[in-house]
Enzyme design. Sequence first.
Site, PDB file in Angstrom:
ATOM      1  N   HIS A  46     -12.928  31.447  -3.871  1.00  0.00           N
ATOM      2  CA  HIS A  46     -11.740  32.396  -4.415  1.00  0.00           C
ATOM      3  C   HIS A  46     -11.513  33.224  -3.315  1.00  0.00           C
ATOM      4  O   HIS A  46     -12.272  33.933  -2.590  1.00  0.00           O
ATOM      5  CB  HIS A  46     -12.346  33.270  -5.535  1.00  0.00           C
TER       6      HIS A  46
ATOM      7  N   SER B  27     -14.863  34.616  -1.225  1.00  0.00           N
ATOM      8  CA  SER B  27     -15.942  34.316  -1.863  1.00  0.00           C
ATOM      9  C   SER B  27     -16.331  33.081  -2.491  1.00  0.00           C
ATOM     10  O   SER B  27     -15.495  32.473  -3.109  1.00  0.00           O
ATOM     11  CB  SER B  27     -16.154  35.357  -3.234  1.00  0.00           C
TER      12      SER B  27
ATOM     13  N   GLN C 148     -11.921  31.828   7.586  1.00  0.00           N
ATOM     14  CA  GLN C 148     -13.438  32.196   7.222  1.00  0.00           C
ATOM     15  C   GLN C 148     -13.893  31.521   6.116  1.00  0.00           C
ATOM     16  O   GLN C 148     -14.921  30.842   6.106  1.00  0.00           O
ATOM     17  CB  GLN C 148     -13.329  33.794   6.753  1.00  0.00           C
ATOM     18  N   GLU C 149     -12.996  31.038   5.063  1.00  0.00           N
ATOM     19  CA  GLU C 149     -13.142  30.001   4.069  1.00  0.00           C
ATOM     20  C   GLU C 149     -13.826  28.880   4.541  1.00  0.00           C
ATOM     21  O   GLU C 149     -14.650  28.196   3.961  1.00  0.00           O
ATOM     22  CB  GLU C 149     -11.912  29.793   3.181  1.00  0.00           C
TER      23      GLU C 149
ATOM     24  N   ASN D 239     -17.051  27.150  -6.509  1.00  0.00           N
ATOM     25  CA  ASN D 239     -15.493  27.131  -6.245  1.00  0.00           C
ATOM     26  C   ASN D 239     -15.318  28.422  -5.031  1.00  0.00           C
ATOM     27  O   ASN D 239     -16.467  29.059  -4.875  1.00  0.00           O
ATOM     28  CB  ASN D 239     -14.975  27.749  -7.404  1.00  0.00           C
TER      29      ASN D 239
ATOM     30  N   ARG E 131      -6.562  24.204 -11.773  1.00  0.00           N
ATOM     31  CA  ARG E 131      -6.680  24.066 -13.107  1.00  0.00           C
ATOM     32  C   ARG E 131      -8.110  24.619 -13.665  1.00  0.00           C
ATOM     33  O   ARG E 131      -8.997  24.457 -12.740  1.00  0.00           O
ATOM     34  CB  ARG E 131      -6.346  22.709 -13.595  1.00  0.00           C
TER      35      ARG E 131
ATOM     36  N   THR F 114     -18.893  29.339 -13.803  1.00  0.00           N
ATOM     37  CA  THR F 114     -19.308  29.585 -15.238  1.00  0.00           C
ATOM     38  C   THR F 114     -18.009  29.874 -16.144  1.00  0.00           C
ATOM     39  O   THR F 114     -16.814  29.369 -15.828  1.00  0.00           O
ATOM     40  CB  THR F 114     -20.113  31.007 -15.218  1.00  0.00           C
ATOM     41  N   ASP F 115     -18.329  29.837 -17.591  1.00  0.00           N
ATOM     42  CA  ASP F 115     -17.243  29.675 -18.344  1.00  0.00           C
ATOM     43  C   ASP F 115     -16.376  31.077 -18.434  1.00  0.00           C
ATOM     44  O   ASP F 115     -15.321  30.985 -19.111  1.00  0.00           O
ATOM     45  CB  ASP F 115     -17.740  29.465 -19.868  1.00  0.00           C
TER      46      ASP F 115
ATOM     47  N   GLY G 296      -5.882  20.777   0.885  1.00  0.00           N
ATOM     48  CA  GLY G 296      -7.366  20.231   1.195  1.00  0.00           C
ATOM     49  C   GLY G 296      -8.162  20.557   2.349  1.00  0.00           C
ATOM     50  O   GLY G 296      -8.850  19.762   2.854  1.00  0.00           O
ATOM     51  N   SER G 297      -7.615  21.886   2.816  1.00  0.00           N
ATOM     52  CA  SER G 297      -8.226  22.321   4.139  1.00  0.00           C
ATOM     53  C   SER G 297      -9.787  22.481   3.795  1.00  0.00           C
ATOM     54  O   SER G 297     -10.522  22.215   4.830  1.00  0.00           O
ATOM     55  CB  SER G 297      -7.461  23.247   4.740  1.00  0.00           C
ATOM     56  N   ASN G 298      -9.882  23.039   2.935  1.00  0.00           N
ATOM     57  CA  ASN G 298     -11.502  23.421   2.661  1.00  0.00           C
ATOM     58  C   ASN G 298     -12.200  22.052   2.311  1.00  0.00           C
ATOM     59  O   ASN G 298     -13.459  21.910   2.639  1.00  0.00           O
ATOM     60  CB  ASN G 298     -11.673  24.239   1.555  1.00  0.00           C
TER      61      ASN G 298
ATOM     62  N   ASP H 243     -13.725  32.959 -12.506  1.00  0.00           N
ATOM     63  CA  ASP H 243     -13.730  33.871 -11.292  1.00  0.00           C
ATOM     64  C   ASP H 243     -14.884  35.026 -11.515  1.00  0.00           C
ATOM     65  O   ASP H 243     -14.953  35.856 -10.735  1.00  0.00           O
ATOM     66  CB  ASP H 243     -12.510  34.520 -10.698  1.00  0.00           C
TER      67      ASP H 243
END
Length: 218
Positions: free
Chosen positions: A110, A137, A174-175, A108, A92, A142-143, A12-14, A146
């Site tokens: 990635h 990034s 950087q995230e 999200n 998930r 979306t469906d 959970g760092s982000n 990524d």
Amino acid sequence: MKRIVILVSGDGSNFQAILNSCKKKEIFGRIVAVVSDNCQAFAIERARVAHISTHVLVPAPLHKEEHIFNQELMQVVDLYSPDLVILAGYMRILNADIVASYSGRILNIHPSLLPKYPGLYTHRKAIQNSDAQHGASVHFVTDKIDEGPVIVQARVPVFHNDSEYTLSMRVKEQEHSIYPLAVKWFTEGRLKMHNNAAWLDGYRLPQSGYIDVIERSL
């Protein structure tokens, strides 16, 4: 104040980086719930310390129970009427119903320079392919996994003696900068998804997103 629900699976760092920005009033929003599919995720402890409502939904081992898990997840998320759903290390794949219900309101992050290296083991692939640069990034969900519109990217150098761990730590740093930034834009009403593209301040962003940050330090 925008209502934010965060989905987590691990450390959970982000999530913590976004929470810190909320506390500093840099983000015009409030995290109203944290949901995890892992009862041992440290992110749950982070949320409890911050007095944020937490939910743990552990999927059944049988594949045929997947639809039940997805129904329960959507019920929990809907309970908080979020303006924004954030995936912060959530491991998930969201089903089509959730993605459709919150279209344009799911973010999200990635660990690669999308569209390069979707999926897992991105740091390993960058090293094996002798890439000069790697990164992260933030994108709309979306469906297509990524493949949602990229909002912002950060680039880091790949050194000849990098391991997956050292490279991942450089990317992670950087995230923690670009994810809160994207959330800030969204909560200010500046960031939107339209016609399968990310738009900031009324301008369509390029495929690589708004920022191309290069971390030069060792």
